[in-house]
Design a protein around this motif. Structure first.
Motif, PDB file in Angstrom:
ATOM      1  N   ILE A 198      37.309  84.290  48.570  1.00  0.00           N
ATOM      2  CA  ILE A 198      36.153  85.167  48.765  1.00  0.00           C
ATOM      3  C   ILE A 198      35.543  84.943  50.145  1.00  0.00           C
ATOM      4  CG2 ILE A 198      33.746  85.513  48.042  1.00  0.00           C
ATOM      5  CD1 ILE A 198      34.732  85.173  45.150  1.00  0.00           C
ATOM      6  N   THR A 199      35.243  86.035  50.828  1.00  0.00           N
ATOM      7  CA  THR A 199      34.624  85.965  52.155  1.00  0.00           C
ATOM      8  C   THR A 199      33.176  86.449  52.155  1.00  0.00           C
ATOM      9  OG1 THR A 199      35.417  88.180  52.761  1.00  0.00           O
ATOM     10  CG2 THR A 199      36.855  86.314  53.282  1.00  0.00           C
ATOM     11  N   ASP A 200      32.845  87.418  51.282  1.00  0.00           N
ATOM     12  CA  ASP A 200      31.498  87.996  51.253  1.00  0.00           C
ATOM     13  C   ASP A 200      31.097  88.298  49.813  1.00  0.00           C
ATOM     14  OD1 ASP A 200      31.023  88.952  54.339  1.00  0.00           O
ATOM     15  OD2 ASP A 200      33.109  89.260  53.735  1.00  0.00           O
ATOM     16  N   ASP A 201      29.841  88.036  49.502  1.00  0.00           N
ATOM     17  CA  ASP A 201      29.285  88.365  48.190  1.00  0.00           C
ATOM     18  C   ASP A 201      28.569  89.716  48.305  1.00  0.00           C
ATOM     19  OD1 ASP A 201      27.737  88.563  45.833  1.00  0.00           O
ATOM     20  OD2 ASP A 201      27.641  86.391  45.653  1.00  0.00           O
ATOM     21  N   LEU A 202      28.990  90.694  47.505  1.00  0.00           N
ATOM     22  CA  LEU A 202      28.428  92.043  47.567  1.00  0.00           C
ATOM     23  C   LEU A 202      27.402  92.315  46.480  1.00  0.00           C
ATOM     24  CD1 LEU A 202      31.727  93.995  48.375  1.00  0.00           C
ATOM     25  CD2 LEU A 202      29.997  93.140  49.975  1.00  0.00           C
ATOM     26  N   GLY A 203      27.119  91.303  45.672  1.00  0.00           N
ATOM     27  CA  GLY A 203      26.028  91.428  44.725  1.00  0.00           C
ATOM     28  C   GLY A 203      26.431  91.851  43.323  1.00  0.00           C
ATOM     29  N   TYR A 204      25.404  91.989  42.474  1.00  0.00           N
ATOM     30  CA  TYR A 204      25.587  92.307  41.060  1.00  0.00           C
ATOM     31  C   TYR A 204      25.278  93.773  40.808  1.00  0.00           C
ATOM     32  CZ  TYR A 204      25.118  87.225  40.779  1.00  0.00           C
ATOM     33  OH  TYR A 204      25.271  85.872  40.965  1.00  0.00           O
ATOM     34  N   TYR A 205      26.029  94.352  39.886  1.00  0.00           N
ATOM     35  CA  TYR A 205      25.829  95.757  39.519  1.00  0.00           C
ATOM     36  C   TYR A 205      25.857  95.878  37.995  1.00  0.00           C
ATOM     37  CZ  TYR A 205      26.617  97.055  44.400  1.00  0.00           C
ATOM     38  OH  TYR A 205      26.511  97.187  45.769  1.00  0.00           O
ATOM     39  N   ASP A 206      25.024  96.800  37.489  1.00  0.00           N
ATOM     40  CA  ASP A 206      25.014  97.027  36.048  1.00  0.00           C
ATOM     41  C   ASP A 206      26.332  97.606  35.565  1.00  0.00           C
ATOM     42  OD1 ASP A 206      22.410  96.191  36.202  1.00  0.00           O
ATOM     43  OD2 ASP A 206      21.515  98.123  35.650  1.00  0.00           O
ATOM     44  N   ASN A 207      26.985  98.387  36.426  1.00  0.00           N
ATOM     45  CA  ASN A 207      28.231  99.032  36.021  1.00  0.00           C
ATOM     46  C   ASN A 207      29.133  99.234  37.234  1.00  0.00           C
ATOM     47  OD1 ASN A 207      27.725 101.827  37.191  1.00  0.00           O
ATOM     48  ND2 ASN A 207      25.895 101.561  35.930  1.00  0.00           N
ATOM     49  N   PRO A 208      30.446  99.398  37.007  1.00  0.00           N
ATOM     50  CA  PRO A 208      31.380  99.560  38.125  1.00  0.00           C
ATOM     51  C   PRO A 208      31.248 100.894  38.827  1.00  0.00           C
ATOM     52  CG  PRO A 208      32.530  99.776  36.037  1.00  0.00           C
ATOM     53  CD  PRO A 208      31.141  99.321  35.710  1.00  0.00           C
ATOM     54  N   ASP A 209      30.686 101.900  38.161  1.00  0.00           N
ATOM     55  CA  ASP A 209      30.514 103.211  38.785  1.00  0.00           C
ATOM     56  C   ASP A 209      29.680 103.090  40.058  1.00  0.00           C
ATOM     57  OD1 ASP A 209      30.678 103.195  35.828  1.00  0.00           O
ATOM     58  OD2 ASP A 209      30.829 105.370  36.024  1.00  0.00           O
ATOM     59  N   ASP A 210      28.574 102.353  39.960  1.00  0.00           N
ATOM     60  CA  ASP A 210      27.691 102.174  41.121  1.00  0.00           C
ATOM     61  C   ASP A 210      28.361 101.328  42.196  1.00  0.00           C
ATOM     62  OD1 ASP A 210      25.778 103.643  39.787  1.00  0.00           O
ATOM     63  OD2 ASP A 210      24.665 101.901  39.070  1.00  0.00           O
ATOM     64  N   PHE A 211      29.089 100.297  41.778  1.00  0.00           N
ATOM     65  CA  PHE A 211      29.743  99.430  42.758  1.00  0.00           C
ATOM     66  C   PHE A 211      30.803 100.188  43.551  1.00  0.00           C
ATOM     67  CE2 PHE A 211      33.237  96.351  43.714  1.00  0.00           C
ATOM     68  CZ  PHE A 211      32.579  95.663  44.724  1.00  0.00           C
ATOM     69  N   PHE A 212      31.695 100.900  42.865  1.00  0.00           N
ATOM     70  CA  PHE A 212      32.797 101.572  43.553  1.00  0.00           C
ATOM     71  C   PHE A 212      32.361 102.847  44.267  1.00  0.00           C
ATOM     72  CE2 PHE A 212      35.243  99.065  40.356  1.00  0.00           C
ATOM     73  CZ  PHE A 212      35.866  98.246  41.278  1.00  0.00           C
TER      74      PHE A 212
END
Length: 233
Positions: free
Chosen positions: A185-199
């Protein structure tokens, strides 16, 4: 916890195929720790390590494919867990692509971004969030490649694996977090309630050309991964 139990476009646990699987396995009828263990084991070993057409596909499509990588296995894992009543969320990262060498080869590896979008499912159990990254690699594949990993930065990488100590790999869930790629891992992109928002914000195949090339090559890659899994490489 309600928001960690909701269905979404990607976490489509109301889909007939997912509801059938949950009912067939009777996952709603067992204790939470056993639910997590059985669902985790199912996605890890019954859904083989491989590459789908995109990162942001629905859980039902991953189930139909019968294979997946970090992002798509995480989507299916979330859908099965939520469908069985277990709260979960997604944790996003960038990861060094060098750990994919051996799984990705040739032009596919060349065109992969230096930092690959990576995600794992986190489950809420025993009043804490636990990472289930170990779900990515099935035992059959791991058994064939664990002695082929390359030494790197005081750890071992390759074939979609990145760990500190290759002699102490334990991917079984025993009430604690599991890891298999986290060493890169190089960077932490944070927490998301669901993968829809992340992707919606992060994905690996930017542009039509890269998407076309990847889809052209991935079936060949998956066949090669099956040969590795079967010890025929």
């Amino acid at each position: 916890m309600k928001r960690y139990l909701q269905a979404t476009k990607l976490v489509d646990f109301n889909h007939q195929s997912i509801q059938y699987l949950i009912a067939e396995k009777q996952w709603k009828q067992i204790k939470d720790d056993e639910k997590i263990r059985q669902i985790y084991d199912y996605v890890r070993n019954e859904i083989k390590f491989g590459y789908n057409r995109r990162d942001d596909i629905s859980a039902s499509e991953v189930l139909k494919d019968g294979y997946g990588q970090c992002n798509t296995k995480s989507i299916l894992l979330m859908a099965l867990l939520r469908g069985a009543g277990i709260p979960c969320r997604i944790h996003g990262f960038y990861i060094d692509k060098r750990m994919q060498k051996g799984a990705l080869t040739g032009i596919t590896y060349l065109f992969a971004p230096k930092k690959i979008v990576h995600a794992w499912t986190e489950v809420y159990f025993n009043h804490e969030w636990q990472a289930l990254e170990g779900v990515i690699i099935d035992d059959s594949f791991l058994d064939q490649v664990k002695d082929k990993l390359c030494s790197f930065n005081d750890g071992h990488i390759g074939y979609g694996i990145s760990i500190k100590n290759k002699e102490q790999i334990n991917l079984c869930w025993q009430g604690e977090s599991t890891y298999i790629q986290s060493f890169s891992i190089t960077d932490d992109l944070g927490y998301y309630d669901n993968p829809d928002d992340f992707f919606a914000n992060y994905h690996n195949t930017n542009g039509f050309i890269k998407q076309y090339l990847f889809n052209f090559m991935r079936k060949r890659i998956n066949k090669r991964l099956d040969l590795i899994r079967d010890g025929k490489w």
